[in-house]
Design a protein around this motif. Structure first.
Motif, PDB file in Angstrom:
ATOM      1  N   LEU A   1      37.063  32.588  46.338  1.00  0.00           N
ATOM      2  CA  LEU A   1      37.416  32.203  44.595  1.00  0.00           C
ATOM      3  C   LEU A   1      36.038  31.712  44.029  1.00  0.00           C
ATOM      4  O   LEU A   1      35.751  31.835  43.019  1.00  0.00           O
ATOM      5  N   ASN A   2      35.235  30.962  45.009  1.00  0.00           N
ATOM      6  CA  ASN A   2      34.045  30.371  44.369  1.00  0.00           C
ATOM      7  C   ASN A   2      32.899  31.489  44.014  1.00  0.00           C
ATOM      8  O   ASN A   2      32.183  31.199  43.161  1.00  0.00           O
ATOM      9  N   SER A   3      33.029  32.701  44.683  1.00  0.00           N
ATOM     10  CA  SER A   3      32.122  33.505  44.191  1.00  0.00           C
ATOM     11  C   SER A   3      32.597  34.636  43.327  1.00  0.00           C
ATOM     12  O   SER A   3      31.837  35.802  43.237  1.00  0.00           O
ATOM     13  N   ALA A   4      33.762  34.341  42.792  1.00  0.00           N
ATOM     14  CA  ALA A   4      34.380  35.607  41.851  1.00  0.00           C
ATOM     15  C   ALA A   4      33.459  35.970  40.784  1.00  0.00           C
ATOM     16  O   ALA A   4      33.343  37.042  40.437  1.00  0.00           O
ATOM     17  N   HIS A   5      32.479  35.003  40.337  1.00  0.00           N
ATOM     18  CA  HIS A   5      31.787  35.502  39.227  1.00  0.00           C
ATOM     19  C   HIS A   5      30.494  36.295  39.682  1.00  0.00           C
ATOM     20  O   HIS A   5      29.865  36.831  38.854  1.00  0.00           O
ATOM     21  N   ARG A   6      30.438  36.558  41.041  1.00  0.00           N
ATOM     22  CA  ARG A   6      29.411  37.371  41.417  1.00  0.00           C
ATOM     23  C   ARG A   6      29.878  38.933  41.271  1.00  0.00           C
ATOM     24  O   ARG A   6      29.018  39.794  41.384  1.00  0.00           O
ATOM     25  N   VAL A   7      31.144  39.314  41.123  1.00  0.00           N
ATOM     26  CA  VAL A   7      31.545  40.670  40.850  1.00  0.00           C
ATOM     27  C   VAL A   7      30.818  41.325  39.895  1.00  0.00           C
ATOM     28  O   VAL A   7      30.228  42.523  40.131  1.00  0.00           O
ATOM     29  N   GLY A   8      30.447  40.896  38.847  1.00  0.00           N
ATOM     30  CA  GLY A   8      29.780  41.751  37.760  1.00  0.00           C
ATOM     31  C   GLY A   8      28.573  41.917  38.210  1.00  0.00           C
ATOM     32  O   GLY A   8      28.033  43.091  38.165  1.00  0.00           O
ATOM     33  N   PRO A   9      27.705  40.909  38.378  1.00  0.00           N
ATOM     34  CA  PRO A   9      26.328  41.268  38.795  1.00  0.00           C
ATOM     35  C   PRO A   9      26.191  42.165  40.085  1.00  0.00           C
ATOM     36  O   PRO A   9      25.370  42.988  40.012  1.00  0.00           O
ATOM     37  N   ILE A  10      27.119  42.033  41.057  1.00  0.00           N
ATOM     38  CA  ILE A  10      26.826  42.701  42.185  1.00  0.00           C
ATOM     39  C   ILE A  10      27.055  44.255  41.730  1.00  0.00           C
ATOM     40  O   ILE A  10      26.496  45.236  42.123  1.00  0.00           O
ATOM     41  N   CYS A  11      28.361  44.421  40.818  1.00  0.00           N
ATOM     42  CA  CYS A  11      28.558  45.956  40.561  1.00  0.00           C
ATOM     43  C   CYS A  11      27.357  46.362  39.546  1.00  0.00           C
ATOM     44  O   CYS A  11      26.957  47.555  39.789  1.00  0.00           O
ATOM     45  N   ARG A  12      26.866  45.453  38.626  1.00  0.00           N
ATOM     46  CA  ARG A  12      25.618  45.942  37.928  1.00  0.00           C
ATOM     47  C   ARG A  12      24.338  46.325  38.751  1.00  0.00           C
ATOM     48  O   ARG A  12      23.897  47.345  38.570  1.00  0.00           O
ATOM     49  N   THR A  13      24.217  45.539  39.931  1.00  0.00           N
ATOM     50  CA  THR A  13      23.125  45.973  40.601  1.00  0.00           C
ATOM     51  C   THR A  13      23.399  47.152  41.490  1.00  0.00           C
ATOM     52  O   THR A  13      22.374  47.898  41.949  1.00  0.00           O
ATOM     53  N   LEU A  14      24.706  47.382  41.893  1.00  0.00           N
ATOM     54  CA  LEU A  14      25.057  48.553  42.590  1.00  0.00           C
ATOM     55  C   LEU A  14      24.790  49.857  41.746  1.00  0.00           C
ATOM     56  O   LEU A  14      24.112  50.832  42.316  1.00  0.00           O
ATOM     57  N   PHE A  15      25.204  49.619  40.478  1.00  0.00           N
ATOM     58  CA  PHE A  15      25.140  51.138  39.628  1.00  0.00           C
ATOM     59  C   PHE A  15      23.632  51.092  39.202  1.00  0.00           C
ATOM     60  O   PHE A  15      23.226  52.287  39.140  1.00  0.00           O
TER      61      PHE A  15
END
Lengths: 166, 439
Positions: free
Chosen positions: B328-342
């Protein structure tokens, strides 16, 4: 093959799309792969091939693995080696790890610094348990005295010299 | 070779190329496991002698089983000018990979995560010293990583008599050679077209990351061997869909055992392959065989964990423990992780337009073909990417995006051969009926 036949039209489209994409892939990738094939040269065929080349590239030290090993052999046995590296500098960290790699079976401790000096950290060391201190792209305290310089970025200070306090 | 012959003894004709490639993969597994298990009891020349005798005994047993079953070897030959040209091209590429490997140093991880273990074990009579596992100063070298590749390197060191950073690099092109041949063989079987297999094997090394990335084939990293074992396990699982004989499932089971022994992430790939295996075995009504096939891998995972506990190994610090709170604490990471992956997927310097080809192939599999084989293959590509990306939610690095950037390319490499297989299947542009497949 007949243009009026749906299956044939699909097949022609399939061939055109995949041919174009595979050509694009080769056009983009082949130059990069070819560069990798052409760069560097084979050798030297030596036991410390990689560590020597890294030490030479990062510090200018020739036959570096042997030099580092010989310097470490001169340190008292049974005591650990303290390695200071800069946390914001990859080459410094890598050099620290190379020294740790080469210093087996001696116990090591890698200390990551935010800055380029280690005055406070060196002052806090208990000399009795340390055989030597290695500075990788880190400036040693000016009061520490001379050590063994290994290339441009590594300084090994045996503990008797480092026992001196400011 | 002995293990391979034992696994393939139910066949009347053995493909020599297939045998050789599988023998390399399973040889690595058997030798490293024997060195690890034997090393808990003995060391030095005795350990070397025991492992040698065990390997020879396996070889003799396999050969006898082959003789008893009247199995004959045969070498598949290309037919037609296109197949011959592609075959020659693949062979030239294999030779080039050997050549390029000799020109490069071991990479950062190749030296400081993998070769370091082989070197320390070599100077300690073939056994990794107990102090190494608990040495906090050398925790950068990840003592908790499994020993499949380091002990294979150690085996070479034991035979040449010294720890040699140059000769050790020759191990990895063998993985490339085995991988390219297995990719060609598996793609040929699954697509039903030989030229497809040969074409994708010929295109295989043109991915820039293989030869110029910091974790490709030539720098002594484990990721490429992992990718080949994953491809082999999946390939034979797919092959088992179209045949009644059981040997593809044995190969699948052996690959399952090897994956967690090569790299920690191998355990994730193990889980993915187990899930896909369950789907396939359910459809094939081979659930009992499936249950048995996951046991060797499970044994490797559990025994390695126990061994690390026993050795009091330094716990890994790259990831924080899994918990709902951390998630829950790291939910905000989803966007940046996806951006870095793409951003990584779009990097032409690493991949060219390979992921575009993969995306199109996935469309073919999921929209045009839509059979179980296609769904399993698509799952084998998509699920690991999703799971790998999710792990960064628990990254303990000061900058988790730096963690993603540093390790994601190597993790993507794990599915590259499998993605080539999907491209091959899409290229063939047909759903292959099981009965028409090559045997």
């Amino acid at each position: 093959m007949n243009w009026r036949n749906l299956r044939d039209r699909l097949l022609i489209g399939h061939i055109i799309v995949w041919s174009s994409l595979l050509c694009l892939f080769l056009f983009q990738s082949a130059p990069i792969s070819t560069r990798a094939v052409l760069e560097n040269r084979i050798g030297p065929i030596e036991a410390n091939h990689s560590t020597d080349l890294y030490l030479q590239a990062l510090t200018g030290l020739q036959n570096g693995s042997q030099s580092v090993d010989e310097s470490l052999q001169s340190l008292p046995k049974g005591k650990r080696l303290l390695i200071f590296v800069r946390s914001d500098n990859s080459p410094s960290e890598f050099l620290g790890m190379l020294i740790a790699y080469l210093s087996w079976p001696r116990q090591v401790q890698i200390v990551k610094l935010r800055g380029t000096t280690a005055d406070e950290e060196v002052e806090a060391i208990a000399p009795a348990s340390v055989a030597g201190i290695v500075f990788c792209s880190v400036s040693p305290p000016t009061w520490l005295g001379k050590g063994i310089r290994l290339g441009s970025s590594i300084l090994l200070v045996p503990v008797p010299a480092s026992e001196a306090r400011p | 070779m002995g293990v391979t012959l034992l696994l393939l003894r139910s066949l009347s004709r053995l493909n020599l190329l297939e045998c050789g490639c599988l023998a390399w993969l399973f040889g690595v597994g058997v030798v490293s496991l024997l060195l690890w298990i034997g090393g808990t009891l003995v060391s030095g020349v005795i350990l070397q002698a025991i492992v040698t005798v065990a390997c020879l005994a396996l070889g003799v047993t396999g050969w006898r089983a082959k003789q008893r079953a009247g199995v004959i070897f045969e070498l598949p030959r290309p037919s037609g000018i296109t197949q011959w040209l592609l075959t020659i091209f693949v062979l030239l590429e294999i030779a080039t990979i050997f050549f390029v490997s000799a020109k490069h140093t071991l990479g950062w991880d190749g030296l400081l995560n993998w070769e370091i273990k082989a070197r320390y074990a070599f100077v300690n009579g073939g056994v990794l010293p107990v102090e190494y596992y608990s040495s906090a100063g050398r925790s950068f070298s990840h003592p908790e990583y499994p020993l499949g590749i380091p002990l294979t390197e150690l085996w070479l060191y034991m035979w040449i008599g010294e720890a040699h950073q140059f000769w050790i690099k020759t191990i990895f092109p063998f993985f490339y050679a085995a991988g390219a041949c297995l990719l060609a063989l598996i793609a040929t079987r699954i697509s039903g077209r030989c030229w497809v297999g040969l074409l994708i094997a010929a295109l295989f090394p043109f991915i820039p990351y293989f030869t110029s990335g910091p974790g490709g084939v030539i720098v002594g990293y484990v990721d490429f061997p992992v990718s080949i074992v994953y491809l082999t396990g999946l390939g034979y699982l797919l092959y088992s869909l179209s045949t009644r004989i059981e040997y593809p499932f044995y190969i699948y089971a052996s690959c399952l055992a090897l994956l967690p022994w090569l790299k920690q992430e191998g355990a994730i790939l193990w889980c993915v392959l187990v899930a896909l295996g369950l789907v396939v075995s359910w459809q094939q009504k081979k659930v009992r065989l499936f249950a048995v096939s996951i046991l060797p891998g499970l044994f490797v995972i559990i025994s390695w964990r126990l061994y690390l506990k026993l050795m009091d190994a330094v716990p890994p610090t790259d990831f924080s423990p899994l918990s709902v709170h951390a998630l829950l604490n790291s939910a905000h990471r989803v966007g940046p992780i996806c951006r870095t992956l793409f951003a990584e997927i779009e990097s032409t310097n690493h991949w060219g337009s390979f992921w575009l080809l993969t995306g199109l192939a996935l469309l073919y599999l999921l929209v045009l073909f839509r059979d179980i084989r296609s769904v399993v293959l698509a799952g084998a590509i998509l699920v690991p990417v999703m799971v790998y990306s999710s792990t960064y939610l628990f990254s303990a690095w000061p900058s988790y995006t730096a963690h993603v950037t540093a390790s994601m390319p190597r993790l993507l490499l794990h599915i590259v051969p499998t993605a080539w297989l999907a491209i091959g299947l899409a290229l063939s542009f047909r759903r292959v009926e099981p009965e028409k497949q090559h045997t």
